[in-house]
Design a protein around this motif. Structure first.
Motif, PDB file in Angstrom:
ATOM      1  N   GLY A 145       0.821  -1.212   0.000  1.00  0.00           N
ATOM      2  CA  GLY A 145       0.000   0.000   0.000  1.00  0.00           C
ATOM      3  C   GLY A 145       0.849   1.254   0.000  1.00  0.00           C
ATOM      4  O   GLY A 145       0.547   2.221  -0.707  1.00  0.00           O
ATOM      5  N   LEU A 149      -5.564  -6.749   1.601  1.00  0.00           N
ATOM      6  CA  LEU A 149      -6.265  -5.503   1.284  1.00  0.00           C
ATOM      7  C   LEU A 149      -6.392  -4.607   2.511  1.00  0.00           C
ATOM      8  O   LEU A 149      -6.346  -3.373   2.398  1.00  0.00           O
ATOM      9  N   GLY A 185      -5.012  -0.903   2.470  1.00  0.00           N
ATOM     10  CA  GLY A 185      -5.896   0.211   2.810  1.00  0.00           C
ATOM     11  C   GLY A 185      -5.369   1.036   3.976  1.00  0.00           C
ATOM     12  O   GLY A 185      -5.443   2.277   3.959  1.00  0.00           O
ATOM     13  N   THR A 186      -4.823   0.361   4.988  1.00  0.00           N
ATOM     14  CA  THR A 186      -4.263   1.068   6.143  1.00  0.00           C
ATOM     15  C   THR A 186      -3.094   1.943   5.725  1.00  0.00           C
ATOM     16  O   THR A 186      -2.985   3.115   6.129  1.00  0.00           O
ATOM     17  N   ALA A 207      -2.491   3.144   2.723  1.00  0.00           N
ATOM     18  CA  ALA A 207      -2.985   4.235   1.875  1.00  0.00           C
ATOM     19  C   ALA A 207      -3.551   5.364   2.726  1.00  0.00           C
ATOM     20  O   ALA A 207      -3.322   6.550   2.450  1.00  0.00           O
ATOM     21  N   LEU A 208      -4.281   4.998   3.773  1.00  0.00           N
ATOM     22  CA  LEU A 208      -4.872   6.009   4.658  1.00  0.00           C
ATOM     23  C   LEU A 208      -3.787   6.807   5.372  1.00  0.00           C
ATOM     24  O   LEU A 208      -3.873   8.037   5.484  1.00  0.00           O
ATOM     25  N   ILE A 259      -9.133   9.616  -0.001  1.00  0.00           N
ATOM     26  CA  ILE A 259      -8.649   8.616   0.963  1.00  0.00           C
ATOM     27  C   ILE A 259      -8.427   9.264   2.324  1.00  0.00           C
ATOM     28  O   ILE A 259      -8.822   8.726   3.362  1.00  0.00           O
ATOM     29  N   ILE A 267     -14.058   6.293  -2.939  1.00  0.00           N
ATOM     30  CA  ILE A 267     -13.246   5.112  -2.635  1.00  0.00           C
ATOM     31  C   ILE A 267     -13.918   3.848  -3.149  1.00  0.00           C
ATOM     32  O   ILE A 267     -13.288   3.002  -3.799  1.00  0.00           O
ATOM     33  N   ILE A 286     -12.541   1.339  -6.176  1.00  0.00           N
ATOM     34  CA  ILE A 286     -12.322  -0.094  -5.948  1.00  0.00           C
ATOM     35  C   ILE A 286     -13.200  -0.926  -6.872  1.00  0.00           C
ATOM     36  O   ILE A 286     -12.752  -1.933  -7.444  1.00  0.00           O
TER      37      ILE A 286
END
Length: 292
Positions: free
Chosen positions: A19, A81, A85-86, A88-89, A196, A204, A208
């Motif tokens: 990520g 994922l 996602g973590t 990316a945040l 994001i 978002i 996806i």
């Protein structure tokens, strides 16, 4: 800690690394997956996702649907994922801060990453015939013309974000291609970073969903083209990435030009890709030795 728990934690940490890479234009999350030893498992899981599975639900065949879901290695995908996602945040806030405070240096870094990645892709082109040169030229021309489009040519509608997701997430199955860079070429990079950061669910979820549809529709086609026409595909991608660097150069000029800081960031980008490639080759050699 049980072996199953260790496996889940390991996959999550690999997701964090992927990520963090995926969100930086010029760095390939797929390459990170290879370095950390999960690329084959990831590709197999993606290949097991089939549109026909939805027909089982419509027919009420829950058993067949469950079988198809289990074939996708669901725990692996969900854990990976979650890590992606973590990361990316967490990374979105930092990158937006850098783009705001140090735009020339940020785009200089991206330029170095993309140029170095393009060279690595070009090295993989075994053929040096006229056809390969034409594909490089064709890709360069398309990338350059995309960069010639005026600012605002690509809107931020949900349809455009859906299309961006289709293109960007398919990049993970192509060697050395950065999905984040494709979002930048399509004019969505900073907008998606803000989405994001703010956890804006419509954008978002749409991104996806576009990625899922893109993988379902095009992953097998891309793999077929890459297997059958490797030189042509790699030559075209090389030209496309180099041609579209016009966008980065213009952004650097808008931010004040190639200052010493921007030039240093560009060199740092080249060195970073060189280090990643060194790790990738080391991993590949390790795998080959184990097979022998």
């Amino acid at each position: 800690m049980t072996s199953n728990t260790r496996d889940i934690v390991g996959i999550f940490l690999r997701g964090l690394l992927m990520g963090g890479s995926d969100i930086i234009p010029g760095v390939s999350g797929g390459t990170m997956a290879f370095i950390t030893g999960i690329y084959g498992r990831l590709i197999n899981a993606i290949a097991a996702v089939r549109p026909q599975s939805l027909l089982h639900i419509l027919r009420g065949d829950i058993g067949s649907f469950k079988k198809d879901v289990l074939a996708t290695d669901p725990l692996f995908l969900i854990t990976l994922l979650a890590g992606i996602g973590t990361a990316a945040l967490l990374m979105s806030r930092m990158i937006l801060h850098i783009l705001t405070g140090y735009p020339a240096e940020a785009f200089g870094l991206f330029l170095g990453l993309i140029v170095a990645s393009s060279v690595l892709i070009a090295v993989q082109v075994k053929s040096r015939n006229t056809l390969a040169v034409l594909f490089v030229g064709g890709g360069f021309l398309i990338g350059y013309l995309i960069g010639d489009l005026p600012t605002g040519s690509f809107d931020h509608s949900l349809l455009m974000i859906f299309i961006t997701g289709m293109v960007a997430l398919c990049a993970m199955i192509l060697p050395g291609i950065s999905g984040a860079y494709l979002t930048l070429v399509l004019g969505q990079y900073e907008y998606l970073l803000q989405a994001i950061r703010d956890v804006s669910l419509p954008e978002i979820i749409t991104f996806i969903a576009g990625g899922v549809v893109g993988i379902l529709l095009f992953s097998r086609v891309l793999r077929y083209l890459l297997d059958r026409y490797t030189a042509a595909v790699l030559a075209f991608l090389t030209g496309l990435m180099l041609g579209s660097t016009r966008i980065l150069i213009e952004r650097i000029e808008e931010a004040g030009g190639f200052s010493p800081g921007a030039a240093a960031a560009c060199v740092a980008g080249v060195l970073l890709i060189g280090m990643i490639e060194y790790l990738r080759k080391g991993k590949r050699e390790h795998i080959l030795k184990k097979r022998d």
